[in-house]
Scaffold this motif. Structure first.
Motif, mmCIF file in Angstrom:
data_model
loop_
_atom_site.group_PDB
_atom_site.id
_atom_site.type_symbol
_atom_site.label_atom_id
_atom_site.label_comp_id
_atom_site.label_asym_id
_atom_site.label_seq_id
_atom_site.Cartn_x
_atom_site.Cartn_y
_atom_site.Cartn_z
ATOM 1 N N ASN A 339 15.185 34.549 -58.461
ATOM 2 C CA ASN A 339 15.433 33.338 -59.231
ATOM 3 C C ASN A 339 15.621 32.184 -58.260
ATOM 4 N N MET A 346 23.048 28.439 -61.862
ATOM 5 C CA MET A 346 22.354 28.248 -63.128
ATOM 6 C C MET A 346 23.355 27.925 -64.235
ATOM 7 N N GLY A 415 13.711 31.408 -63.316
ATOM 8 C CA GLY A 415 14.460 30.159 -63.293
ATOM 9 C C GLY A 415 13.724 29.039 -63.996
#
Length: 573
Positions: A339, A346, A415
């Motif tokens: 990611n 995140m 992502g």
């Protein structure tokens, strides 16, 4: 070059985080001491701290009046240090502190990728005219109106502020005073001391030094601040770990980034909570605080455990939010978990991606929305490199990934999908009142363009604006390939290939609206009643005056309240 204008200073001052009532002024000094900033309204001081025999201070000027433009001077232990008597013979005004004016629509400059070479015929022939220098000269020629500042409120430097892996002749000369260029890492940087000299070369030019002393700035790194392809993949990380020099490089790179770039990004409250800067605030001894070992240990840790520190940050400016996202150091490269942001990063970004603002501006060094053909190519390559078509194909895809830099958001599909859904939810009003735009501001790709999401179902629109480079143009032969990809050549084929490799389609489609253009540029956006206006400008040399380029607009793009996006007609003003 260091200290050429002001003996007590090695570098700076840089005007960093500024809000309605405070301003942070950063300097590097030649020796330990007390740095004082003085205006007609008062004075503020800070003692230096030391990192590897370099001395730094960040002076927090507090209690300022909102919306004011105030000249300032700076001294070190009572000796005048700034401004100089003249700026290398150039007629530039005295530096000022400009606090945020409540209710004033934001005006923000942005761009990335700047090499530091002389501003002469040779430098301009190879690297092009420095758009930042042209911008600074244009700023310096404007008469200040105390009721309406014509300058930007802020400049966002979106990566590759310095090139640690592609060094200039001046940088190589310094390296040779310390070690042989024949020993690894050769012409590339090795440690903190070499980074300190690189920043000095990048920020000492008298014209740009004046701009940095006056115009507030926020910064985020990209790969060349450390090394090309930084954190592209797990394979890349293991390759670097096997070298004899990588550890010193990453420790020196991240430690110097904290000092030269990151510290000034933070608000006073955020600095007070920072694990390293707290030591500076709490130090009360007579001897200058030495952070060398502490900062090296910190840099080593955050490289190995990126979820233990956040480089990303946010700013709210008069109804608009700016979110600066670290898309390099926070990557998860472990196979099966890959990611572009770790879980904590995140989650933090998810909290920032909210409505209720006039414009949501996401600064990320890597373009979130590449041209669709390149997006699907990168997504396909990631899937194959991670094993979708077996080991042999995966190894070939890894070579391609590193060889032609297929490592943007599109090459981290997990992502990309997460953030794309966040942006869509903001634009349709599922995260509070929809902003007029969700605008990604990026650099990295050495061409500039504007893209827009098709048929956004909500009142907001999603836009990608790219400004790159400030000074580091692509070779002409490479421009042809970049232009072909920008115009969608092969998009359908790469989309089908990505699907066959198991890649999920993006939640929306997008089109290039304007571009690409390949000039060295610095872009500016401004919130206006008629929409979000963005314009790109380059420097042009006239009459052989290579060191005094004039600023000229390349294109002006308007995002209207109805969601339509396009270049404004007529010749650029």
């Amino acid at each position: 070059m260091s200290g050429a204008l002001s003996t007590p200073l090695r570098l700076g001052p840089l005007m960093r985080h500024v809000d309605e009532t405070s301003a942070a002024v950063w300097v590097e000094t030649e020796s330990a001491g007390t740095v004082t900033v003085t205006t007609a309204a008062g004075s503020w001081s800070a003692r230096t701290f030391r990192v590897h025999d370099h001395h730094y201070a960040l002076v927090e000027c507090t209690g300022l009046e909102p919306g004011t433009i105030t000249p300032y001077a700076l001294d070190v232990d009572g000796e005048h240090a700034w401004p100089p008597a003249d700026y290398d013979g150039l007629d530039l005004p005295e530096p000022v502190i400009t606090t945020v004016k409540p209710g004033k629509p934001p005006r923000i400059a942005f761009g990335s990728c700047r090499t530091s070479v002389p501003h002469d015929a040779k430098g301009n022939a190879i690297h092009g005219v420095d758009a930042l220098r042209a911008y600074a000269l244009a700023m310096g020629g404007v008469t200040l109106d105390p009721d309406e500042l014509p300058w930007p409120d802020l400049v966002l430097f979106l990566g590759d502020q310095v090139y640690a892996d592609i060094t200039s002749e001046a940088m190589q000369e310094f390296i040779e005073t310390r070690r042989s260029l024949d020993e690894p890492p050769g012409e590339e940087l090795k440690d903190y001391e070499e980074y300190a000299h690189l920043y000095c070369l990048a920020w000492s030019d008298p014209v740009n030094r004046w701009l940095l002393s006056t115009l507030p700035s926020s910064m985020i790194f990209d790969d060349h601040d450390i090394r090309d392809d930084w954190n592209t993949s797990d394979v890349w990380r293991r390759q670097m770990a096997e070298t004899s020099w990588w550890h010193d490089r990453i420790v020196g790179g991240l430690a110097s980034y904290w000092v030269y770039q990151h510290l000034g990004n933070l608000s006073p409250a955020e600095r007070a909570e920072d694990e390293i800067y707290r030591r500076v605030l709490e130090h009360d001894g007579d001897v200058e605080l030495d952070l060398s070992e502490v900062l090296d240990d910190f840099a080593d840790r955050v490289d190995r455990e990126p979820d233990t520190y956040r480089w990303s940050f946010t700013r709210d400016l008069n109804g608009s939010r700016v979110v600066m996202v670290d898309s390099r150091a926070a990557r998860v490269l472990e196979p099966g978990r890959r990611n572009i942001l770790d879980e904590d990063e995140m989650a933090w970004l998810d909290e920032q991606m909210q409505g209720g603002f006039e414009h949501l501006l996401i600064g990320t060094s890597l373009p979130f929305l590449l041209p669709e053909s390149l997006h699907h190519l990168e997504a396909f390559d990631e899937a194959v490199a991670e094993g979708a078509w077996g080991g042999r194909a995966g190894r070939a895809a890894e070579v391609v990934r590193q060889g032609i830099d297929l490592e943007h958001w599109a090459a981290f599909q997990q992502g990309f999908q997460q953030v794309a859904h966040m942006a869509a939810e903001v634009a349709v009003g599922r995260r509070g009142p929809a902003p007029r735009t969700v605008t990604f501001l990026s650099g990295d790709v050495h061409n500039s363009y504007v893209s827009q999401v098709r048929d956004c179902p909500g009142p907001g629109t999603i836009v990608q604006a790219v400004c790159s480079p400030i000074r580091n143009p692509l070779p002409r032969v490479v421009r042809m390939g970049a232009a072909a990809l920008s115009h969608g050549i092969g998009a359908h084929l790469w989309r089908r290939a990505a699907r066959r490799a198991g890649v999920q389609d993006p939640p929306f489609r997008w089109d290039k609206v304007e571009g690409p253009w390949f000039d060295n540029n610095l872009a500016t956006l401004e919130v206006k009643p008629e929409g979000l206006e963005m314009w790109w400008a380059r420097g042009e040399v006239h009459g052989g005056r290579h060191d005094r380029p004039e600023l000229h607009r390349v294109v002006t793009v308007l995002v209207k309240p109805d969601g339509s996006v396009g270049a404004l007609p007529g010749d650029p003003p």
